[in-house]
Design an enzyme around this catalytic site. Structure first.
Site, PDB file in Angstrom:
ATOM      1  N   GLY A   7       0.824  -1.194   0.000  1.00 46.64           N
ATOM      2  CA  GLY A   7       0.000   0.000   0.000  1.00 46.64           C
ATOM      3  C   GLY A   7       0.861   1.248   0.000  1.00 46.64           C
ATOM      4  O   GLY A   7       1.218   1.767   1.056  1.00 46.64           O
ATOM      5  N   ALA A   8       1.224   1.722  -1.193  1.00 49.07           N
ATOM      6  CA  ALA A   8       2.144   2.865  -1.299  1.00 49.07           C
ATOM      7  C   ALA A   8       1.375   4.172  -1.432  1.00 49.07           C
ATOM      8  O   ALA A   8       1.692   5.026  -2.258  1.00 49.07           O
ATOM      9  CB  ALA A   8       3.077   2.676  -2.494  1.00 49.07           C
ATOM     10  N   GLY A   9       0.354   4.330  -0.607  1.00 50.44           N
ATOM     11  CA  GLY A   9      -0.411   5.570  -0.601  1.00 50.44           C
ATOM     12  C   GLY A   9       0.291   6.644   0.197  1.00 50.44           C
ATOM     13  O   GLY A   9       1.517   6.793   0.113  1.00 50.44           O
ATOM     14  N   ALA A  10      -0.454   7.382   1.016  1.00 52.57           N
ATOM     15  CA  ALA A  10       0.103   8.547   1.686  1.00 52.57           C
ATOM     16  C   ALA A  10       1.276   8.185   2.606  1.00 52.57           C
ATOM     17  O   ALA A  10       2.429   8.536   2.326  1.00 52.57           O
ATOM     18  CB  ALA A  10      -1.010   9.256   2.465  1.00 52.57           C
ATOM     19  N   GLY A  12       2.476   5.070   3.324  1.00 49.98           N
ATOM     20  CA  GLY A  12       3.309   4.029   2.730  1.00 49.98           C
ATOM     21  C   GLY A  12       4.257   4.568   1.686  1.00 49.98           C
ATOM     22  O   GLY A  12       5.435   4.175   1.612  1.00 49.98           O
ATOM     23  N   LYS A 207      -2.923   6.275  20.593  1.00 49.46           N
ATOM     24  CA  LYS A 207      -3.209   6.807  19.251  1.00 49.46           C
ATOM     25  C   LYS A 207      -4.705   6.898  19.022  1.00 49.46           C
ATOM     26  O   LYS A 207      -5.192   7.836  18.370  1.00 49.46           O
ATOM     27  CB  LYS A 207      -2.544   5.907  18.191  1.00 49.46           C
ATOM     28  CG  LYS A 207      -2.741   6.408  16.749  1.00 49.46           C
ATOM     29  CD  LYS A 207      -1.991   7.701  16.477  1.00 49.46           C
ATOM     30  CE  LYS A 207      -2.238   8.259  15.079  1.00 49.46           C
ATOM     31  NZ  LYS A 207      -1.673   7.416  14.007  1.00 49.46           N
ATOM     32  N   ASN A 211      -6.857   9.852  17.510  1.00 47.30           N
ATOM     33  CA  ASN A 211      -7.684   9.612  16.324  1.00 47.30           C
ATOM     34  C   ASN A 211      -9.125  10.065  16.551  1.00 47.30           C
ATOM     35  O   ASN A 211      -9.719  10.771  15.723  1.00 47.30           O
ATOM     36  CB  ASN A 211      -7.705   8.131  15.958  1.00 47.30           C
ATOM     37  CG  ASN A 211      -6.433   7.633  15.306  1.00 47.30           C
ATOM     38  OD1 ASN A 211      -6.066   6.482  15.459  1.00 47.30           O
ATOM     39  ND2 ASN A 211      -5.734   8.502  14.576  1.00 47.30           N
ATOM     40  N   SER A 273      -6.851  11.908   7.792  1.00 49.02           N
ATOM     41  CA  SER A 273      -7.174  10.943   6.739  1.00 49.02           C
ATOM     42  C   SER A 273      -8.669  10.632   6.678  1.00 49.02           C
ATOM     43  O   SER A 273      -9.200  10.369   5.596  1.00 49.02           O
ATOM     44  CB  SER A 273      -6.382   9.647   6.939  1.00 49.02           C
ATOM     45  OG  SER A 273      -6.713   9.035   8.175  1.00 49.02           O
ATOM     46  N   GLU A 285     -12.650   4.333   7.785  1.00 46.74           N
ATOM     47  CA  GLU A 285     -12.349   3.493   8.946  1.00 46.74           C
ATOM     48  C   GLU A 285     -13.234   3.857  10.151  1.00 46.74           C
ATOM     49  O   GLU A 285     -12.780   3.904  11.285  1.00 46.74           O
ATOM     50  CB  GLU A 285     -10.876   3.650   9.316  1.00 46.74           C
ATOM     51  CG  GLU A 285      -9.921   3.213   8.221  1.00 46.74           C
ATOM     52  CD  GLU A 285      -8.490   3.627   8.495  1.00 46.74           C
ATOM     53  OE1 GLU A 285      -7.629   2.745   8.570  1.00 46.74           O
ATOM     54  OE2 GLU A 285      -8.246   4.843   8.628  1.00 46.74           O
TER      55      GLU A 285
END
Length: 332
Positions: A7-10, A12, A207, A211, A273, A285
């Protein structure tokens, strides 16, 4: 070190650039135009006035890369069911697999101390059977990300927290894995802060407080995360959310000792996010970040009126746009 970012999104994509530039053999799993751009032009990271580039191997098929030294599952929690059935080709007998998702995570009950209350039966916990068919519990590494990123364009990541980029990692079994100390050093060398968080479930609850209180409140008010600091009424709601979340954590065996005033002071001017996902029509999520703590509160018979309200609004907004499953419901 062979590292695959699933997952090479934000976040990653950010870590992929940093690790590749530090000399590691980095591969990424991505999809669609983002994958095409990475293959064609590599990954770009814009941060603090710099533009950093890295050429990395990219595919949408885990079998293309084979077993790795480290796998970082940098997707949202909503993608984990699909990943659980795909990850096996990347995992060898010594591979460490890092799961740094926001919200309540699939591995939380695995190795949970017997002295702690039994957690509620959450759908995400059902993924343990599939993941543990591909890896041993001692290979599973919990992760916590503190880093503000967004995909600015295909193949381009923008980092909005140039002085605040951290990836905390620890074994889920509560015993230090020997390779983790060296891994943290490699992250630091790649300019990713990586202190030892100690107990990883305490870090997860810590966290979750940020969140829910910052990202959740920012989402339902369509505001940057620091909106609570700039509005007196929102600051009070933030404090109430933080206190309720700490009470839930305490009821389940984790004393956080956080100061809401310090949390408010540290809020970044960043679109979290959850709000990014909502505005761009991506799966959200909500279950993992907003509703899971509610289930833990109900299991402990705690009253959480502020969380009840904010979670109900968040779930309604996401449901109205079809960004959560029809089976997601709020038990208030």
């Amino acid at each position: 070190m062979r590292v695959c970012i699933f997952g090479a999104g934000a976040s990653g994509g950010h870590f992929a650039v940093r690790l590749a530039r530090a000399g590691h053999d980095v591969s990424v799993l991505a999809r669609g135009p983002h994958l095409a751009a990475i293959r064609d032009r590599g990954l770009k990271l814009r941060t603090g006035g710099e533009e950093l580039s890295a050429n990395v191997a990219a595919s949408d098929t885990p079998g293309d890369f084979g077993p790795q030294d480290v796998v970082i599952v940098a997707t949202k929690a909503t993608a984990l069911p699909a990943i659980a059935t795909q990850i096996a080709p990347l995992v060898g007998k010594d591979t460490l697999v890092i799961f740094p998702q926001n919200g309540m995570t699939w591995w939380y009950p695995v190795g949970l101390p017997a002295s702690h209350p039994t957690p509620p039966a959450l759908p995400i916990f059902d993924l343990a059977k599939t993941f543990l068919a591909a890896m041993r519990p001692d290979q599973v590494i919990g992760g916590i990300i503190y880093s503000a990123n967004e995909v600015e364009a295909s193949g381009v990541i923008k980092n909005n927290s140039p002085e605040h980029n951290r990836l905390e990692v620890a074994a889920i079994a509560g015993r230090e894995v020997p390779a983790l100390s060296a891994l943290r050093q490699e992250f630091e060398r790649a300019r990713i802060l990586s202190p030892d968080p100690g107990d990883i479930r305490t870090a997860v609850w810590t966290k979750l407080v940020t969140n829910v209180s910052g990202s959740g409140l920012g989402f339902v008010t369509s505001s940057p995360s620091d909106g609570a600091r700039k509005d007196r009424a929102m600051s009070e709601i933030y404090r109430r959310l933080a206190r309720e979340m700490m009470a839930i954590a305490s009821a389940h065996g984790y004393e956080l000792g956080l100061d809401p005033e310090q949390l408010i002071a540290k809020l970044l001017h960043h679109k979290a996010s959850m709000l990014q996902d909502y505005e761009q029509g991506r799966p959200m999520e909500i279950a993992e970040i907003m509703l899971a703590p509610l289930a833990f509160a109900r299991a402990a018979k705690l009253s959480t009126p502020t969380l009840d309200t904010v979670a109900a609004i968040a779930a309604k907004l996401a449901k109205d746009r079809g960004l959560v499953g029809a089976d997601v419901r709020v038990d208030v």
